[in-house]
Design an enzyme around this catalytic site. Structure first.
Site, mmCIF file in Angstrom:
data_model
loop_
_atom_site.group_PDB
_atom_site.id
_atom_site.type_symbol
_atom_site.label_atom_id
_atom_site.label_comp_id
_atom_site.label_asym_id
_atom_site.label_seq_id
_atom_site.Cartn_x
_atom_site.Cartn_y
_atom_site.Cartn_z
ATOM 1 N N LYS A 1 -0.230 -50.003 -60.718
ATOM 2 C CA LYS A 1 0.893 -49.166 -60.281
ATOM 3 C C LYS A 1 0.477 -48.365 -59.048
ATOM 4 C CE LYS A 1 4.092 -45.745 -62.310
ATOM 5 N NZ LYS A 1 4.338 -44.914 -63.513
ATOM 6 N N SER B 1 9.034 -45.430 -65.240
ATOM 7 C CA SER B 1 8.820 -45.618 -63.805
ATOM 8 C C SER B 1 7.844 -46.753 -63.470
ATOM 9 C CB SER B 1 8.289 -44.327 -63.204
ATOM 10 O OG SER B 1 7.007 -44.037 -63.737
ATOM 11 N N SER C 1 7.068 -43.791 -69.259
ATOM 12 C CA SER C 1 7.083 -44.671 -68.086
ATOM 13 C C SER C 1 6.279 -45.960 -68.211
ATOM 14 C CB SER C 1 6.592 -43.913 -66.850
ATOM 15 O OG SER C 1 7.623 -43.121 -66.332
#
Lengths: 494, 96
Positions: free
Chosen positions: A75, A150, A174
């Site tokens: 990420k 996210s 997330s």
């Protein structure tokens, strides 16, 4: 096995092929690159990748290490030295990480190759990956729907076999929520289980680095590598790390699972409710004892979360002032204009919204009423879990109240978007661990299958137990084997 | 948390050193007003005698040995600077 079949393998399936020298790390990397090039145009999972550097690492990969030769997606909020780390924000466009996060050092020490960075909601603030300043990430099960967030890019990449596994971060859900909406496995470790050093901070008392993978075993393998104390993060707990993968397979006999009555609320999608009910019956048939428990302060968790997370974010994001790194506004008239415009031009709408809310709840006259009160209710939420875990080994619930929603459906109503985290963010407030794995499908109006996630929550540092439960469920069901079909879908509309 | 939230977005934006357009100010005023109204339900709870939890896992005073370690070179620290010269960050003149 042909090269084009390699990307569909799990890490645990790929490792023996590497160890027997049937494939080389170089071939694995090339097969993955081909797969990414073939599918990422539709999905939008990756923000950057560096296959040249990865190829060098692959050449000297030590395949005897536990993750030797395995490429892992990261990420784009976790720093990998030499690679971009944009947090999907304009304010960090062009930023290159000067150092490695501890989780990256650990992955590398275990032989893995962090080769590319995945999309996210800007600074991990969001539940749909629609808040990325860079690009939209679509749900491969239905391209008109969100991927969850996210950690949406990491989830998307794993779901379409464009990553063998990925790191994400979970501040209020997330990792677990995008994993649920994508039909894969997502793990939020206990607060302090994995070092946050090198993770660009959103809410420091809630953030954790964790994994997104195709299977429970793969998550255990990644957790083996990244968990453990770190002198660079004083909140990282000094507790021994068991071999999470070696302990799998003992089954559910004598396991007590709690069903929080407050989680079976109005507003849960009927397909989600049915799938979770069926999963609970199945767990019972595997030998688990199902016990009703109560988490009386559940209804307050979203409020507490959005007060504390935004307060911490407003303080953490103060570092983006245009001086030392990142975007800087041109031709300021004075110092306030320099700061004010740099941040206006650099941050997106959701980040601004949260800075305003966080600054407000910390401001003189409101601190006691909002921030301090929220911290006290956080303590009550923590005690709720403590009391529940005195009776049961773990809790079982839906991960998300609904399957993936339509792109654009909730962007104009932040409160509705915040409610998407209703089953996940109490776990972050309490510092406990959680895992989401596939447990069924809803159907979109056009008949497309939309994955549903099952969540297990375990007490702090009890990751081994939730891995065990999730593994027993996964191995006795077929849900994790389903893969989305991209060939019959094209992108319609925006 | 008495009565209706009296959030003044324009004022808070100044505190946060964050310029907002008139449109954003209006929109946030409405949206965050709704979020704060939702958060009003925290008033219902009796928190008398409850300690504030700054972390889910309470740990305090973690120490490590005071040993020299590798740290950034000036070049590394400056590697993402918007402007730099002579191993320094260059910023606009802010005092007369």
């Amino acid at each position: 096995m042909t090269r084009s079949e390699l990307p569909a393998l799990s890490i645990a399936e790929l490792r023996p092929l590497l160890c027997r020298r049937e494939v080389s790390p170089r071939e694995v990397l090339e097969a993955l690159e081909e797969r990414i090039n073939a599918v990422d145009g539709k999905i939008g999972a990756y923000l950057s990748r560096d296959f040249d550097a990865a190829a060098v690492e692959a050449e000297k990969a030590d395949i005897n290490l536990p993750l030797g030769g395995i490429p892992v997606a990261i990420k784009d909020i976790i720093n990998v030295a030499g690679q971009p780390c944009t947090c999907a924000s304009k304010i960090l466009r062009g930023y290159r990480a000067p150092y490695n996060a501890t989780a990256i050092e650990r992955l590398r020490a275990a032989g893995a190759i962090p080769f590319g960075k995945t999309n996210l909601d800007e600074f991990a603030m969001g539940s749909s990956t629609e808040n990325s300043s860079a690009q939209l990430t679509r749900n491969p099960w239905d391209l008109s729907r969100v991927r969850g967030g996210s950690s949406g890019g990491s989830a998307a990449a794993v779901a379409v076999d464009a990553a063998f596994g990925a790191l994400g971060t979970d501040t209020g859900g997330s990792i677990r929520q995008p994993a649920a909406l994508s039909g894969i496995v997502g793990v939020k470790p206990s607060y302090g289980r994995v070092s946050r050093y090198g993770l660009t901070a959103f809410a420091s008392s809630l953030d954790q680095v964790g994994s997104l993978t195709k299977t429970v075993r793969d998550s255990a393998l990644i957790m083996n590598a990244i968990a453990g104390p770190d002198p660079c993060d004083t909140t990282c707990l000094n507790a021994p790390v068991p071999d999470y993968a070696a302990e799998l397979g003992r089954g559910l006999k004598d396991m007590r699972l709690g069903l929080p009555k407050e989680y079976m609320i109005e507003g849960i999608d009927s397909a989600v409710r049915q799938a979770v009910d069926a999963a609970v019956k199945h767990l019972s048939s595997l030998g688990a004892e199902i016990v009703d428990v109560s988490l009386p302060h559940t209804d307050y968790a979203i409020s507490v979360y959005y007060i504390l997370a935004t307060a911490e974010a407003s303080a953490n994001l103060a570092r983006f002032d245009g001086v030392r790194y990142g975007y800087r506004a041109e031709n300021p008239t004075d110092l306030l204009d320099f700061y004010g415009r740099t941040r206006e031009e650099g941050f997106g709408a959701e980040v601004k919204r949260r800075i305003i809310l966080g600054t407000y709840v910390l401001s003189s006259g409101y601190y006691d009423a909002y921030y301090l009160r929220a911290q006290k209710v956080r303590e009550l939420i923590r005690r709720d879990f403590e009391q529940a875990f005195a009776k049961v080994d773990a809790l079982v619930s839906p991960t998300s109240p609904t399957p993936a929603f339509k792109i654009g459906e909730k962007t104009s109503d932040p409160l509705q978007m915040y409610l998407a985290d209703i089953f996940t963010n109490a776990g972050n407030l309490a510092g406990i661990c959680g895992i989401s794995l596939p447990c069924g499908f809803a159907r979109s109006e056009s008949g497309r299958p939309l994955p549903i996630g099952l969540q297990f929550l375990g007490k702090a540092l009890d990751e081994a137990r939730i891995f065990e439960i999730a593994y027993a469920y996964e191995q006795s069901t077929e849900w994790h084997k389903a893969r989305p079909s991209l060939n019959d879908q094209s992108i319609v509309g925006k | 948390m008495a009565g209706e939230p009296d959030l003044d977005v324009a004022y808070v934006a100044k505190l946060a050193r964050l310029n907002l357009s008139a449109e954003e100010t209006r929109l946030f005023q409405k949206q965050l007003g709704e979020v704060l109204k939702y958060a009003e339900k925290l008033k219902e709870i009796d928190v008398t005698g409850v300690e504030a939890a700054a972390h889910g896992v309470p740990i305090f005073n973690v120490f490590r040995e005071d040993e020299p370690r590798d740290c950034f070179t000036a070049q590394q620290a400056l590697s993402n600077a918007p402007r730099q010269a002579n191993n320094l960050f260059i910023v606009p003149k802010v005092v007369e």
